[in-house]
Design an enzyme around this catalytic site. Sequence first.
Site, PDB file in Angstrom:
ATOM      1  CG  HIS A  65      -0.193   0.015   2.539  1.00  0.00           C
ATOM      2  ND1 HIS A  65       0.302  -1.145   3.097  1.00  0.00           N
ATOM      3  CD2 HIS A  65       0.121   1.003   3.391  1.00  0.00           C
ATOM      4  CE1 HIS A  65       0.887  -0.864   4.245  1.00  0.00           C
ATOM      5  NE2 HIS A  65       0.797   0.437   4.448  1.00  0.00           N
ATOM      6  CB  CYS A 192       2.145   2.316  10.230  1.00  0.00           C
ATOM      7  SG  CYS A 192       0.709   2.565   9.171  1.00  0.00           S
TER       8      CYS A 192
END
Length: 673
Positions: A65, A192
């Site tokens: 991603h 993250c």
Amino acid sequence: MSELITADLVDLDLSATTKDAAARSLAERMVAAHRVTDLDGFLADVAAREAQMPTGLDGGIGIPHCRSAHVSTPTLAFGRSTAGIDFGAADGPADLIFLIAAPAGADDDHLTILSGLARRLMDPEFTAALRAGTEPAAVAALIRGEEPAAGPAAGQEPERAPEQSEPQPVAGADAAEPAAGAPFRIVAVTSCPTGIAHTYMAAESLAAAGRDQGVEVTVETQGSAGFTKLDPAVIAAADAVIWAHDVEVREKGRFRGKPLVDVGVKAGINRPVELIAEARRKAERGEVAAVAEGDGVTDAGDGSGTDHAHFGVRLRTYLMSGVSYMVPFVAAGGLLIALSFAIGGYEIASATSVADHFAWGEADSWAALLNQIGSAAFGFLVPVLAGYIAYGMADRPALVPGFVGGAIALTVNAGFLGGLVAGLLAGAVVMAIQRVPVHATLRGIMPVLVIPLIASAVVGFLMFIVVGKPIASLQNALTDWLNGLSGSNAVILGVVLGLMMCFDMGGPLNKVAYAFAVGGLADPTPGSLKVMAAVMAAGMVPPLAMALATTVRKKLFTKTERENGRAAWVLGASFITEGAIPFAAADPLRVIPSVMAGGAVTGALSMAFGATLRAPHGGVFVVPLIGEPFLYLLAVAAGTLVAAALVVLLKGARRTTSAPAGDPADSRVAVTA
């Protein structure tokens, strides 16, 4: 809002065998659906995100991603592989592949859907339904949450709010209760770098483990969709804190005075039970984290000295924050300047301002324009470095004093070193101010008025009056030393720079060496140009060496490594050292020493040959701007040969020792040392 995934974006028979091929196959579906505008540009962004941290998760899931300017609509593509694809998970290949594409400015609604999906991936009923699906349209609907998974999960809420998971009291958990009738309570923060997937998967994993353990776990997800702060009352009632993060936790001071477990986000996904147990042990021992507002330093309380090691990690994070924000200015400004030299020669740097004179038909005018735009971008290097070091330490209130300190560093000729010091000073001053208790009526104006005002004044005083001139003297001495380097001294510096560039391949040491070289380009001298040449030459060696090794001794490498080796030719030639990371991750004890040896040889030869470089990036594509280009390329070739030979030698010896086991070659060399 357009649908996140449609049947056209589902491939139930994904034939790709590598993660790069899988990403390309799924991305091509996104391009066909007019959701990605530039296939190669998007895949480069996916690869860059993958280089930060593998995206494979336990349970056979791969979630490549990224955020990308080449994505027009937030999109998800799904592929199901029968053979399995290695995405770096500890438990083996992934058969469920989700390619998540978010625009650079994705709206919160879409990001909420993506985060909801990330949470559902932790539900085994959901993943089982994906493996059993036979129709692309039905699988797409299942992923969108329009059809619940079969079994007990059908009654569950399809998406939890991404910001915060609700506490789940569990009856009958006497062992988890520190007081009668009250379960053990944990508050957690997950985050993250991209803020799309791992953030929310870690949150769901911790919450689920808490329910199983009879522990109340309340999670604050600091993701791309923003974050909702935990209720102060919930934090106050908590018995312990877990941070599972790969970026700085925001507003850390809220958690001071609590036992703290501080780990990376993947630990929150893969080891939630261990983290909860560790949090309980710390609470039982009465360990308290000494966390000030804007400060991530913790004290284990056991006298082990881990607080010092932790501070070293935090200091590295602060410095890397500044360097990472500085690099785009380096790339844009440096390459514009290099292009101006290619068009108009080095004397174009002394041309008059294009604002006063510009001739549309003259190449020199265009060269001067490029040079002056690039020089303007370069003028931001030190302030941006200082500002974002301070930002990494104390968040937004530290930006103003950091930029002010960096600008003053330029004013007093303290240069790159001055910017480093100014950033650290600004962050430290803001952190000190944040420790001072203030009345509630002043808290609203502290971050936007009081802290920037006081911190800028203090940092300005220190830079102008106290430390600026000594640092400027040190900077001048360093410049004179570089200019005077010759013979063995230059070779030794080249060896050190080569080792640093190749040790962690894009990590902190690599970035320190690169930042040292780039800092010299702001005011180039013969010595600093030699340093830049040596740094770029050594940085090209690791991927080129692995590409060569996989070409000449294919049997020593897995099929995936051989495919990565073909891509490494281009990455190495482009000075993208990270192209060797997959090889180093798979076999660090053989690959890393080998490429370090090759980098040291290249750095030493580049300095010995007197090669110079005025561009901060570009690899072989900026050879016309290199002084002594033939010898420079010879240095790169020599280091590549040395590194490749060592890799082949070490892997060959390993293969020989494991031969009696009778395993296929690919399986033998895939085992990590």
